[in-house]
Motif scaffolding. Structure first.
Motif, PDB file in Angstrom:
ATOM      1  N   UNK A 117       0.831  -1.194   0.000  1.00  0.00           N
ATOM      2  CA  UNK A 117       0.000   0.000   0.000  1.00  0.00           C
ATOM      3  C   UNK A 117       0.878   1.261   0.000  1.00  0.00           C
ATOM      4  N   UNK A 118       0.626   2.170  -0.934  1.00  0.00           N
ATOM      5  CA  UNK A 118       1.443   3.379  -1.035  1.00  0.00           C
ATOM      6  C   UNK A 118       0.998   4.449  -0.050  1.00  0.00           C
ATOM      7  N   UNK A 119      -0.304   4.580   0.132  1.00  0.00           N
ATOM      8  CA  UNK A 119      -0.836   5.596   1.052  1.00  0.00           C
ATOM      9  C   UNK A 119      -2.134   5.074   1.642  1.00  0.00           C
ATOM     10  N   UNK A 120      -2.059   4.125   2.583  1.00  0.00           N
ATOM     11  CA  UNK A 120      -3.265   3.457   3.091  1.00  0.00           C
ATOM     12  C   UNK A 120      -4.258   4.382   3.778  1.00  0.00           C
ATOM     13  N   UNK A 121      -3.811   5.525   4.263  1.00  0.00           N
ATOM     14  CA  UNK A 121      -4.709   6.420   4.982  1.00  0.00           C
ATOM     15  C   UNK A 121      -5.355   7.471   4.083  1.00  0.00           C
ATOM     16  N   UNK A 122      -5.002   7.499   2.795  1.00  0.00           N
ATOM     17  CA  UNK A 122      -5.543   8.517   1.904  1.00  0.00           C
ATOM     18  C   UNK A 122      -6.977   8.197   1.496  1.00  0.00           C
ATOM     19  N   UNK A 123      -7.663   9.201   0.936  1.00  0.00           N
ATOM     20  CA  UNK A 123      -9.060   9.031   0.549  1.00  0.00           C
ATOM     21  C   UNK A 123      -9.205   7.969  -0.544  1.00  0.00           C
ATOM     22  N   UNK A 124      -8.322   8.049  -1.547  1.00  0.00           N
ATOM     23  CA  UNK A 124      -8.262   7.027  -2.580  1.00  0.00           C
ATOM     24  C   UNK A 124      -6.942   6.292  -2.386  1.00  0.00           C
ATOM     25  N   UNK A 125      -6.985   5.163  -1.678  1.00  0.00           N
ATOM     26  CA  UNK A 125      -5.775   4.468  -1.256  1.00  0.00           C
ATOM     27  C   UNK A 125      -5.179   3.666  -2.412  1.00  0.00           C
ATOM     28  N   UNK A 126      -4.006   4.079  -2.936  1.00  0.00           N
ATOM     29  CA  UNK A 126      -3.366   3.319  -4.012  1.00  0.00           C
ATOM     30  C   UNK A 126      -2.450   2.227  -3.465  1.00  0.00           C
ATOM     31  N   UNK A 127      -2.267   1.177  -4.231  1.00  0.00           N
ATOM     32  CA  UNK A 127      -1.336   0.119  -3.863  1.00  0.00           C
ATOM     33  C   UNK A 127      -0.811  -0.546  -5.120  1.00  0.00           C
ATOM     34  N   UNK A 128       0.359  -1.171  -5.003  1.00  0.00           N
ATOM     35  CA  UNK A 128       0.982  -1.907  -6.091  1.00  0.00           C
ATOM     36  C   UNK A 128       1.150  -3.363  -5.681  1.00  0.00           C
ATOM     37  N   UNK A 129       1.105  -4.276  -6.639  1.00  0.00           N
ATOM     38  CA  UNK A 129       1.291  -5.682  -6.311  1.00  0.00           C
ATOM     39  C   UNK A 129       1.910  -6.425  -7.496  1.00  0.00           C
ATOM     40  N   UNK A 130       2.534  -7.546  -7.195  1.00  0.00           N
ATOM     41  CA  UNK A 130       3.123  -8.383  -8.231  1.00  0.00           C
ATOM     42  C   UNK A 130       3.397  -9.771  -7.694  1.00  0.00           C
ATOM     43  N   UNK A 131       3.343 -10.764  -8.572  1.00  0.00           N
ATOM     44  CA  UNK A 131       3.569 -12.127  -8.123  1.00  0.00           C
ATOM     45  C   UNK A 131       3.497 -13.122  -9.263  1.00  0.00           C
ATOM     46  N   UNK A 132       3.369 -14.395  -8.904  1.00  0.00           N
ATOM     47  CA  UNK A 132       3.351 -15.481  -9.883  1.00  0.00           C
ATOM     48  C   UNK A 132       2.194 -16.433  -9.590  1.00  0.00           C
ATOM     49  N   UNK A 133       1.891 -17.257 -10.585  1.00  0.00           N
ATOM     50  CA  UNK A 133       0.821 -18.218 -10.396  1.00  0.00           C
ATOM     51  C   UNK A 133       0.780 -19.228 -11.518  1.00  0.00           C
ATOM     52  N   UNK A 134      -0.325 -19.945 -11.615  1.00  0.00           N
ATOM     53  CA  UNK A 134      -0.560 -20.909 -12.685  1.00  0.00           C
ATOM     54  C   UNK A 134      -1.902 -20.596 -13.339  1.00  0.00           C
ATOM     55  N   UNK A 135      -1.937 -20.733 -14.668  1.00  0.00           N
ATOM     56  CA  UNK A 135      -3.154 -20.457 -15.429  1.00  0.00           C
ATOM     57  C   UNK A 135      -3.481 -21.642 -16.327  1.00  0.00           C
ATOM     58  N   UNK A 136      -4.755 -22.016 -16.339  1.00  0.00           N
ATOM     59  CA  UNK A 136      -5.247 -23.097 -17.183  1.00  0.00           C
ATOM     60  C   UNK A 136      -5.982 -22.470 -18.363  1.00  0.00           C
ATOM     61  N   UNK A 137      -5.503 -22.744 -19.580  1.00  0.00           N
ATOM     62  CA  UNK A 137      -6.072 -22.171 -20.800  1.00  0.00           C
ATOM     63  C   UNK A 137      -6.772 -23.261 -21.602  1.00  0.00           C
ATOM     64  N   UNK A 155       2.834 -21.661 -16.188  1.00  0.00           N
ATOM     65  CA  UNK A 155       3.180 -20.644 -15.198  1.00  0.00           C
ATOM     66  C   UNK A 155       2.916 -19.255 -15.767  1.00  0.00           C
ATOM     67  N   UNK A 156       2.676 -18.297 -14.873  1.00  0.00           N
ATOM     68  CA  UNK A 156       2.395 -16.927 -15.282  1.00  0.00           C
ATOM     69  C   UNK A 156       2.926 -15.957 -14.233  1.00  0.00           C
ATOM     70  N   UNK A 157       3.047 -14.703 -14.606  1.00  0.00           N
ATOM     71  CA  UNK A 157       3.386 -13.654 -13.650  1.00  0.00           C
ATOM     72  C   UNK A 157       2.481 -12.456 -13.892  1.00  0.00           C
ATOM     73  N   UNK A 158       2.341 -11.626 -12.874  1.00  0.00           N
ATOM     74  CA  UNK A 158       1.479 -10.463 -13.003  1.00  0.00           C
ATOM     75  C   UNK A 158       2.042  -9.272 -12.239  1.00  0.00           C
ATOM     76  N   UNK A 159       1.721  -8.080 -12.731  1.00  0.00           N
ATOM     77  CA  UNK A 159       2.002  -6.815 -12.069  1.00  0.00           C
ATOM     78  C   UNK A 159       0.742  -5.973 -12.142  1.00  0.00           C
ATOM     79  N   UNK A 160       0.477  -5.222 -11.102  1.00  0.00           N
ATOM     80  CA  UNK A 160      -0.739  -4.424 -11.133  1.00  0.00           C
ATOM     81  C   UNK A 160      -0.789  -3.341 -10.074  1.00  0.00           C
ATOM     82  N   UNK A 161      -1.877  -2.611 -10.119  1.00  0.00           N
ATOM     83  CA  UNK A 161      -2.116  -1.566  -9.137  1.00  0.00           C
ATOM     84  C   UNK A 161      -3.606  -1.370  -8.964  1.00  0.00           C
TER      85      UNK A 161
END
Length: 202
Positions: A117-137, A155-161
């Protein structure tokens, strides 16, 4: 891999999160709906064949991570998405089979990510995240009244906000799933809005 392997990986993620919950962390659950926006070869390969934007459903649980800094969170996602063939792919399939044909891709994924979390106490609280996982297609080709299915798990990876306001959230991710035999890497942007249940993790 078949569906049983995918289910096993989800269970492993759940088991890994259990000790964190047992330490007193308060889990928060999120549920969302949105669009799956293809990019790269998933959107259009060198021949112009590809897939259009589709819809998706998401669910995740967020817990305090037993790591430093204390603000860090652990998040486990589950996502279901479906994308249909673009006009060029439909036309090429119709030509190849000599009758009306269509194709769609269904994606089912599980990811484990670190969230900051970049600013958890703000009115619009932004955060960043990233990780890995598995996807079935699953690729489904429909010709006339019948259809065939081809599936793989990679296997897969993701980045987001995300931006959070109260219990509501707006989320943008980039997901890249490793290439399967005969298909290029599947990369797309899941965009979703949703609501969270449970008290925020302190």
């Amino acid at each position: 891999m078949n569906n049983s392997w995918w289910c096993l990986s989800v269970c492993i993620c759940a088991v890994g999160a259990t000790p964190v919950a047992a330490q007193g962390a308060r889990p928060q659950f999120g549920f969302g709906i949105g669009r799956s926006i293809p990019t790269g070869a998933f959107r259009s390969d060198t021949t112009g064949e590809g897939f259009t934007g589709g819809w998706l459903l998401t669910g995740h649980v967020t817990l305090r991570a037993p790591l430093q800094p204390q603000r860090l969170r652990l998040r486990i996602d589950a996502t279901y998405a479906r994308n249909g063939a673009n006009d060029r792919l439909k036309a090429d399939l119709t030509t190849a089979f000599g009758q009306s044909a269509d194709e769609r891709m269904t994606l089912l994924g599980a990811d484990a990510s670190a969230v900051y979390p970049l600013a958890p106490a703000s009115r619009f609280a932004p955060s960043l995240f990233g990780g890995m996982g598995v996807w079935h297609s699953t690729i489904t080709v429909s010709v006339g009244g019948g259809s065939t299915h081809t599936s793989t798990t990679k296997l897969a990876w993701q980045l987001g906000g995300e931006l959070t306001r109260g219990r509501l959230f707006l989320e943008l991710r980039y997901v890249a799933v490793a290439a399967a035999k005969g298909y290029p890497r599947t990369s797309f942007f899941p965009v979703s809005v949703g609501v969270r249940l449970g008290k925020p993790t302190p």
